[in-house]
Design a protein around this motif. Structure first.
Motif, PDB file in Angstrom:
ATOM      1  N   GLY A 198       0.850  -1.189   0.000  1.00 59.89           N
ATOM      2  CA  GLY A 198       0.000   0.000   0.000  1.00 59.89           C
ATOM      3  C   GLY A 198       0.888   1.243   0.000  1.00 59.89           C
ATOM      4  O   GLY A 198       1.870   1.305  -0.743  1.00 59.89           O
ATOM      5  N   ASP A 199       0.580   2.212   0.862  1.00 58.77           N
ATOM      6  CA  ASP A 199       1.392   3.430   0.945  1.00 58.77           C
ATOM      7  C   ASP A 199       2.593   3.260   1.877  1.00 58.77           C
ATOM      8  O   ASP A 199       3.386   4.182   2.054  1.00 58.77           O
ATOM      9  CB  ASP A 199       0.535   4.588   1.474  1.00 58.77           C
ATOM     10  CG  ASP A 199      -0.493   5.032   0.447  1.00 58.77           C
ATOM     11  OD1 ASP A 199      -0.266   4.791  -0.764  1.00 58.77           O
ATOM     12  OD2 ASP A 199      -1.522   5.606   0.862  1.00 58.77           O
ATOM     13  N   ASP A 200       2.703   2.098   2.516  1.00 66.46           N
ATOM     14  CA  ASP A 200       3.740   1.888   3.528  1.00 66.46           C
ATOM     15  C   ASP A 200       4.923   1.121   2.945  1.00 66.46           C
ATOM     16  O   ASP A 200       4.841   0.590   1.835  1.00 66.46           O
ATOM     17  CB  ASP A 200       3.162   1.111   4.720  1.00 66.46           C
ATOM     18  CG  ASP A 200       1.941   1.812   5.299  1.00 66.46           C
ATOM     19  OD1 ASP A 200       1.945   3.064   5.293  1.00 66.46           O
ATOM     20  OD2 ASP A 200       1.001   1.125   5.733  1.00 66.46           O
ATOM     21  N   LEU A 201       5.993   1.053   3.726  1.00 70.90           N
ATOM     22  CA  LEU A 201       7.166   0.272   3.331  1.00 70.90           C
ATOM     23  C   LEU A 201       7.295  -0.901   4.300  1.00 70.90           C
ATOM     24  O   LEU A 201       7.155  -0.721   5.517  1.00 70.90           O
ATOM     25  CB  LEU A 201       8.426   1.154   3.411  1.00 70.90           C
ATOM     26  CG  LEU A 201       9.731   0.493   2.983  1.00 70.90           C
ATOM     27  CD1 LEU A 201       9.706   0.149   1.494  1.00 70.90           C
ATOM     28  CD2 LEU A 201      10.911   1.401   3.294  1.00 70.90           C
ATOM     29  N   TRP A 202       7.552  -2.100   3.767  1.00 74.75           N
ATOM     30  CA  TRP A 202       7.685  -3.299   4.587  1.00 74.75           C
ATOM     31  C   TRP A 202       9.139  -3.757   4.486  1.00 74.75           C
ATOM     32  O   TRP A 202       9.578  -4.193   3.438  1.00 74.75           O
ATOM     33  CB  TRP A 202       6.738  -4.375   4.066  1.00 74.75           C
ATOM     34  CG  TRP A 202       6.747  -5.675   4.798  1.00 74.75           C
ATOM     35  CD1 TRP A 202       7.369  -5.969   5.981  1.00 74.75           C
ATOM     36  CD2 TRP A 202       6.081  -6.877   4.391  1.00 74.75           C
ATOM     37  NE1 TRP A 202       7.127  -7.260   6.341  1.00 74.75           N
ATOM     38  CE2 TRP A 202       6.339  -7.845   5.385  1.00 74.75           C
ATOM     39  CE3 TRP A 202       5.291  -7.218   3.294  1.00 74.75           C
ATOM     40  CZ2 TRP A 202       5.837  -9.137   5.302  1.00 74.75           C
ATOM     41  CZ3 TRP A 202       4.789  -8.505   3.213  1.00 74.75           C
ATOM     42  CH2 TRP A 202       5.063  -9.453   4.209  1.00 74.75           C
ATOM     43  N   GLU A 203       9.849  -3.619   5.586  1.00 74.55           N
ATOM     44  CA  GLU A 203      11.254  -4.038   5.643  1.00 74.55           C
ATOM     45  C   GLU A 203      11.367  -5.268   6.533  1.00 74.55           C
ATOM     46  O   GLU A 203      10.723  -5.338   7.572  1.00 74.55           O
ATOM     47  CB  GLU A 203      12.134  -2.935   6.235  1.00 74.55           C
ATOM     48  CG  GLU A 203      12.213  -1.688   5.392  1.00 74.55           C
ATOM     49  CD  GLU A 203      12.574  -0.480   6.254  1.00 74.55           C
ATOM     50  OE1 GLU A 203      13.747  -0.294   6.564  1.00 74.55           O
ATOM     51  OE2 GLU A 203      11.656   0.256   6.627  1.00 74.55           O
ATOM     52  N   ARG A 204      12.203  -6.225   6.095  1.00 74.56           N
ATOM     53  CA  ARG A 204      12.404  -7.443   6.888  1.00 74.56           C
ATOM     54  C   ARG A 204      13.888  -7.559   7.208  1.00 74.56           C
ATOM     55  O   ARG A 204      14.736  -7.335   6.338  1.00 74.56           O
ATOM     56  CB  ARG A 204      11.930  -8.661   6.103  1.00 74.56           C
ATOM     57  CG  ARG A 204      10.569  -8.447   5.497  1.00 74.56           C
ATOM     58  CD  ARG A 204      10.096  -9.647   4.743  1.00 74.56           C
ATOM     59  NE  ARG A 204       9.588 -10.641   5.684  1.00 74.56           N
ATOM     60  CZ  ARG A 204       9.361 -11.906   5.345  1.00 74.56           C
ATOM     61  NH1 ARG A 204       9.628 -12.337   4.141  1.00 74.56           N
ATOM     62  NH2 ARG A 204       8.877 -12.745   6.237  1.00 74.56           N
ATOM     63  N   TYR A 205      14.174  -7.913   8.433  1.00 76.35           N
ATOM     64  CA  TYR A 205      15.559  -8.008   8.903  1.00 76.35           C
ATOM     65  C   TYR A 205      15.797  -9.314   9.648  1.00 76.35           C
ATOM     66  O   TYR A 205      14.903  -9.788  10.364  1.00 76.35           O
ATOM     67  CB  TYR A 205      15.875  -6.859   9.875  1.00 76.35           C
ATOM     68  CG  TYR A 205      15.826  -5.487   9.246  1.00 76.35           C
ATOM     69  CD1 TYR A 205      16.972  -4.918   8.714  1.00 76.35           C
ATOM     70  CD2 TYR A 205      14.630  -4.775   9.171  1.00 76.35           C
ATOM     71  CE1 TYR A 205      16.926  -3.656   8.120  1.00 76.35           C
ATOM     72  CE2 TYR A 205      14.578  -3.526   8.584  1.00 76.35           C
ATOM     73  CZ  TYR A 205      15.732  -2.969   8.055  1.00 76.35           C
ATOM     74  OH  TYR A 205      15.692  -1.739   7.474  1.00 76.35           O
ATOM     75  N   ASP A 206      17.006  -9.865   9.510  1.00 75.52           N
ATOM     76  CA  ASP A 206      17.445 -10.996  10.333  1.00 75.52           C
ATOM     77  C   ASP A 206      18.520 -10.499  11.295  1.00 75.52           C
ATOM     78  O   ASP A 206      19.343  -9.641  10.930  1.00 75.52           O
ATOM     79  CB  ASP A 206      18.073 -12.101   9.466  1.00 75.52           C
ATOM     80  CG  ASP A 206      17.008 -12.898   8.725  1.00 75.52           C
ATOM     81  OD1 ASP A 206      15.812 -12.789   9.093  1.00 75.52           O
ATOM     82  OD2 ASP A 206      17.378 -13.622   7.783  1.00 75.52           O
ATOM     83  N   ALA A 207      18.528 -11.061  12.482  1.00 76.28           N
ATOM     84  CA  ALA A 207      19.541 -10.663  13.467  1.00 76.28           C
ATOM     85  C   ALA A 207      20.922 -11.123  13.018  1.00 76.28           C
ATOM     86  O   ALA A 207      21.071 -12.205  12.450  1.00 76.28           O
ATOM     87  CB  ALA A 207      19.211 -11.279  14.825  1.00 76.28           C
ATOM     88  N   LEU A 208      21.933 -10.281  13.267  1.00 78.00           N
ATOM     89  CA  LEU A 208      23.324 -10.664  13.050  1.00 78.00           C
ATOM     90  C   LEU A 208      23.897 -10.998  14.420  1.00 78.00           C
ATOM     91  O   LEU A 208      23.820 -10.182  15.341  1.00 78.00           O
ATOM     92  CB  LEU A 208      24.123  -9.500  12.471  1.00 78.00           C
ATOM     93  CG  LEU A 208      23.949  -9.191  10.989  1.00 78.00           C
ATOM     94  CD1 LEU A 208      24.798  -7.991  10.619  1.00 78.00           C
ATOM     95  CD2 LEU A 208      24.339 -10.401  10.149  1.00 78.00           C
TER      96      LEU A 208
END
Ligand SMILES: NC(=O)c1ccc[n+]([C@@H]2O[C@H](COP(=O)([O-])OP(=O)(O)OC[C@H]3O[C@@H](n4cnc5c(N)ncnc54)[C@H](OP(=O)(O)O)[C@@H]3O)[C@@H](O)[C@H]2O)c1
Length: 209
Positions: A198-208
């Motif tokens: 939609g109008d948002d940003l979806w960021e995905r992260y893995d722990a280091l």
């Protein structure tokens, strides 16, 4: 083995989860909220702090249009048992983890776990959740609970929905104090994807680690 821990954040561009008065509905748009329900449905348990219960009285169920969903176990960290018996989570299958002597709260199961400074320890909470058979947990806030799990090194993934609004410094942070002495001590993550929803940003992260 402890459950896999995913931290879900739904924030403004400047990482705020609510205004100073606690208003948080809705920062992100409908498409991001639908993804949030998919995330709930793909985890065995959802965990929040009692302040989120008191502020929002969430149902904490996974709701997906047109199909039934196996509901995740709902878990509340509540040191002093402030969850009202009238709260939505106090009906059905909910686990309230506390540092106090358990008392009945609706139909929830109340369990005392190991605590530090009067609050359930994140590791003890995960052990209690594992005993209930859950192998994955979605932490949905608020900022204090997020900070506790990050400080304990117990966040494996972040799912971050960021809306194109700014709430400013007086807004509630998505991560409360981490008590970092130096930059090198900061929890670190690797971005695995970033896409519009939609109008948002979806960021995905893995722990280091
Ligand atoms: N934008 C969003 O998607 C979103 C999502 C969730 C929440 N929110 C907003 O976030 C706000 C609440 O966040 P918050 O940071 O104030 O509170 P929170 O993290 O929801 O709850 C914190 C409370 O949980 C209890 N707690 C028990 N064990 C804990 C532990 N090990 N670590 C941390 N806390 C523990 C503590 O109270 P006791 O010691 O009394 O038990 C603490 O004050 C609300 O305004 C809500 O609307 C927004």
């Amino acid at each position: 083995m402890r459950p896999l821990v995913t931290l879900k954040l739904a924030t403004s561009l400047d990482g705020r989860i609510a205004t100073a008065s606690g208003e948080s509905k809705w920062i992100t748009g409908e498409a991001a909220r639908t993804e949030g329900h998919r995330l709930r449905a793909s985890h065995d348990a959802i965990l929040v702090g009692v302040q989120t219960i008191l502020a929002d009285d969430p149902e904490l169920t996974a709701r997906l249009p047109g199909r039934p969903v196996d509901q995740p176990l709902r878990v509340v960290l509540d040191s002093r048992l402030r969850t009202p018996a009238t709260a939505r989570v106090a009906t059905g299958d909910t686990l309230i983890l506390t540092a106090s002597e358990p008392v009945a709260i609706g139909t929830a199961r109340v369990e005392q776990v190991d605590a530090a400074e009067g609050r359930p320890l994140p590791a003890a909470a995960l052990a209690a959740i594992r005993r209930r058979g859950a192998t994955s947990v979605l932490i949905e806030g608020g900022g204090q609970v997020a900070a506790s799990f990050l400080r304990a090194g117990l966040v494996d993934r972040i799912e971050w929905f960021r809306a194109p609004i700014l709430l400013g410094g007086e807004g509630r942070p998505c991560v409360a104090a981490l008590a970092l002495a130096k930059l090198g001590d900061a929890p670190k993550f690797r971005r695995v994807s970033a896409e519009p929803v939609g109008d948002d940003l979806w960021e995905r992260y893995d722990a280091l680690r």
